[in-house]
Design a protein around this motif. Structure first.
Motif, short mmCIF file in Angstrom:
data_model
loop_
_atom_site.label_atom_id
_atom_site.label_comp_id
_atom_site.label_asym_id
_atom_site.label_seq_id
_atom_site.Cartn_x
_atom_site.Cartn_y
_atom_site.Cartn_z
N PHE A 440 11.33 -34.09 50.07
CA PHE A 440 11.95 -35.41 50.80
C PHE A 440 13.26 -35.16 51.23
O PHE A 440 14.09 -35.90 51.70
N ALA A 441 13.56 -33.50 51.73
CA ALA A 441 14.81 -33.11 52.08
C ALA A 441 16.13 -33.79 51.39
O ALA A 441 16.96 -34.58 52.10
N THR A 442 16.23 -33.58 50.18
CA THR A 442 17.24 -34.48 49.46
C THR A 442 18.62 -33.72 49.93
O THR A 442 18.55 -32.49 50.39
N THR A 443 19.60 -34.46 50.17
CA THR A 443 21.06 -34.22 50.37
C THR A 443 21.60 -33.41 49.11
O THR A 443 22.74 -32.84 49.43
N GLN A 444 21.16 -33.57 47.99
CA GLN A 444 21.71 -32.82 46.94
C GLN A 444 21.55 -31.39 46.94
O GLN A 444 20.51 -30.81 47.27
N PRO A 445 22.74 -30.66 46.68
CA PRO A 445 22.54 -28.98 46.71
C PRO A 445 21.91 -28.77 45.41
O PRO A 445 21.74 -29.55 44.41
N PHE A 446 21.70 -27.60 45.15
CA PHE A 446 21.32 -26.73 43.87
C PHE A 446 22.30 -25.78 43.51
O PHE A 446 22.20 -24.70 44.16
N LEU A 447 23.45 -25.79 42.93
CA LEU A 447 24.41 -25.16 42.49
C LEU A 447 24.35 -24.23 41.16
O LEU A 447 23.59 -24.87 40.41
N PHE A 448 24.93 -23.31 41.00
CA PHE A 448 24.93 -22.36 39.87
C PHE A 448 25.64 -23.20 38.77
O PHE A 448 27.01 -23.40 39.06
N PHE A 449 25.30 -23.58 37.72
CA PHE A 449 25.86 -24.38 36.48
C PHE A 449 25.45 -23.85 35.38
O PHE A 449 24.64 -23.33 34.96
N CYS A 450 26.68 -23.94 34.24
CA CYS A 450 26.42 -23.47 32.94
C CYS A 450 27.48 -24.29 32.15
O CYS A 450 28.15 -25.18 32.76
N ASP A 451 27.37 -24.02 30.83
CA ASP A 451 28.22 -24.89 29.83
C ASP A 451 28.80 -23.86 28.79
O ASP A 451 28.56 -24.14 27.67
N PHE A 452 29.36 -22.83 29.02
CA PHE A 452 29.79 -21.95 28.19
C PHE A 452 30.95 -22.25 27.48
O PHE A 452 31.52 -23.16 27.76
#
Length: 611
Positions: A440-452
């Motif tokens: 659906f052509a989301t506006t959300q990006p997909f970023l690199f994320f973590c919780d070290f």
């Protein structure tokens, strides 16, 4: 129905009551079992570095850790569940407590695969296995037949892509308990959906990997990797290591009734033995497949090694079912965006020809020199393989998330371009893969994320920004500072899909296009894929930006693609057979006359025995 995989390590309930604990720790002389934080019980050393102990009073729900001679407490590397994260104690789980309702499920043939990759934590606001369950009806209606779930093995903190896991048998507590994951699989099967899981057998994450402290033989310093010494698949004392991963395969396929696994980055696995670990894992798949189940072994392999994708004369799979085809993604991306940075430079000169090669022969690079890799030869001949061996995609977690700002292709290309490349993706003979929100052509990006933890977090943030310093747009340190911090909770929150968008323009129109194309695939393409071999493909490149392709499907019919990726009208042969689909900028008159306007695509099917 109950399901349980018996393992030679970890915590296993005994028939007589109690729990047998078993740990491979060849690097230490003694191990003490700490049970429920109160009992300290010396374990019995047996042969080959094994320690074991059966405790009659231990039971389901008991928490346990292993104390090393220096006092360090470590979790069970084969833990089925670590409720307090990777540094805390493991919990004894009864796998047979879950009651399955999918006793008749045998999976689906690979020719039916339409794959939807998702990350449990950011797929829904709930960020859990239950959140995925709530969206299963939507996915089935969309036309998806297989979920591919990014790794769920226990990772540090509450947010991670999953490729930093250190407890390969334990679903991360941030997503739910093991039985919650089983409920997801069970619910998916009720809707006819396969479930595939990403697994990582090339390294352990940088935080919480305690194996070095008591089992240094788990690693082979003869091989170096980006993560340090390689996992020991071919050095001295490797049998326990290989068993650990082979059992991990069987654990997910049997105890969780998964329909397949995607092995992450096998090009980063170092193994000079024969059979190598990939071949041994393939044997494990065959042992499950032999019980009248469809189970699928999918690879990611930057080296384009066609040898793992071979079929016998009877189309019986020898090793892997299919591989992610990064080549076709790179070609699509170059065509759609004209970007030529980094590895895209290998595809910039002749993207249309390379797209045709991917669609008809599998890999774009089949032994040719890669300029990006400084002239190194890449790949093996793949034209003899069936289209089913290559998974096509326009987007995936890597190709989006490895961009500094996580832009999706729909953020970079026009709707006209997106319609054209989507039509090729979803109607080609190869199994297509969608990345969550793409439909659906989301506006959300997909970023690199973590919780070290704090010691590692700053290094990861600085390293992430340093990676982009070689790109002109990030040569200025101030520009690099704008790259989102992977450890910030806001970075993760920005990636959570907004499901309210699907009812609004322009997202609804994109969603309807995907639904329509997948309906056409189900009607016209899927029933004809079995038995097609490599499809005897034919390619005719009409110009630098236009081509005509043809495959013979399993029932003898001919599937034809005509595509123009340029800015000028191109003359093509008139459509033969039934027109299945044409992009919205094509009308019947132009199609019959053989005229293709800029960025147009037409698919047609001719039945019968035609040459």
């Amino acid at each position: 129905m109950k399901r349980r995989h018996i393992m030679p390590f970890g915590a296993n309930l005994t028939d007589a009551g109690g729990v047998r604990f078993r740990l491979w720790a060849p690097g230490v002389a003694a191990i003490v079992l700490q049970l429920d934080e109160v009992q300290e019980l010396p374990m019995v050393a047996t042969d080959s570095g094994w320690f074991e102990l059966t405790v009659p009073t231990a039971n389901i729900g008991s928490r346990y850790s292993f104390r090393l001679p220096d006092g360090l407490l470590v979790p069970d590397p084969a833990s089925r569940y670590n409720p307090e994260d990777i540094h805390g104690p493991s919990e004894v789980i009864n796998p047979a407590a879950f009651e399955w309702s999918d006793g008749d499920w045998r999976g689906r043939p690979w020719e039916e695969a339409v794959i939807y990759e998702l990350h449990v934590g950011s797929f829904t606001p709930a960020g859990s296995f239950y959140g995925v369950i709530e969206r299963l009806d939507y996915l089935a209606e969309l036309g998806v037949t297989a979920l591919e779930i990014m790794p769920v093995s226990d990772f540090p903190g509450h947010r991670n892509w999953g490729y930093d896991g250190v407890l390969p048998f334990a679903p991360d507590a941030a997503y739910g308990r093991p039985e919650d994951f089983k409920r997801l699989v069970d619910a998916a099967h009720k809707r006819g959906l396969m479930v595939l899981l990403d697994v990582v057998y090339n390294h352990f994450g940088p935080e919480g990997n305690y194996l070095h402290a008591y089992a240094p033989d788990f690693f082979n310093p003869r091989h170096t990797t980006p993560w340090g010494a390689a996992i020991n698949f071919d050095g001295e004392n490797n049998r326990a290591v290989r068993d650990f991963f082979v059992h991990n395969v069987l654990y997910w396929l049997e105890e969780f009734h998964l329909d397949g696994l995607r092995l992450d980055a096998i090009h980063a696995i170092c193994d000079d033995s024969s059979p190598d670990i990939i071949e041994e894992i393939a044997e494990a798949f065959m042992s499950v497949r032999g019980s009248d189940r469809h189970v699928h072994m999918v690879l990611e392999n930057e080296h384009n090694q066609a040898r793992y994708l071979g079929r016998e004369d009877t189309d019986v799979i020898r090793h892997a079912t299919a591989q992610w085809n990064d080549d076709i993604h790179h070609v699509f991306h170059v065509l759609a965006t004209s970007e030529s940075d980094g590895y895209y430079s290998d595809y910039a000169a002749e993207p249309t020809r390379l797209l045709g090669r991917c669609l008809t022969e599998g890999f774009a690079y089949q032994g040719e020199a890669s300029a990006f890799a400084h002239g190194k030869l890449r790949g093996e001949p793949s034209g003899h393989l069936p289209p089913a061996a290559f998974i096509n995609f326009l987007q995936n977690h890597d190709q989006i998330g490895n961009r500094a700002f996580g832009e999706r292709l729909s953020h970079l290309a026009s709707p006209v371009v997106m319609e054209a490349v989507t039509a090729i993706l979803l109607l080609s003979p190869q199994p297509p893969l969608l990345f969550m929100g793409e439909e659906f052509a989301t506006t959300q990006p997909f970023l690199f994320f973590c919780d070290f933890g704090p010691e590692l977090a700053q290094a990861v943030t600085e390293g992430r920004r340093r990676e982009f310093s070689r790109f002109a747009r990030f040569s200025d340190p101030a520009a690099r500072e704008r790259i989102p911090d992977p450890n910030a909770e806001a970075t993760f929150n920005a990636c959570v899909l907004d499901w309210a968008a699907i009812d609004n323009a322009p997202h609804l129109a994109v969603l309807e296009l995907h639904r329509a194309l997948l309906s056409l695939r189900r009607q016209w393409i899927t029933p004809r894929l079995a038995g097609m071999g490599n499809g005897d493909p034919k390619m005719n490149q009409l110009s630098m930006r236009a081509l005509n392709l043809r495959w013979r499907l399993g029932d003898g019919s001919l599937l034809t693609l005509a595509a123009n990726f340029g800015e000028d009208v191109v003359e093509m042969a008139p459509t033969v057979g039934s027109l299945i689909f044409a992009t919205s900028n094509l009308d019947n008159v132009m199609t019959k006359a053989g005229q293709m306007p800029p960025w147009s695509v037409a698919w047609s099917l001719q039945s019968g025995d035609h040459s």
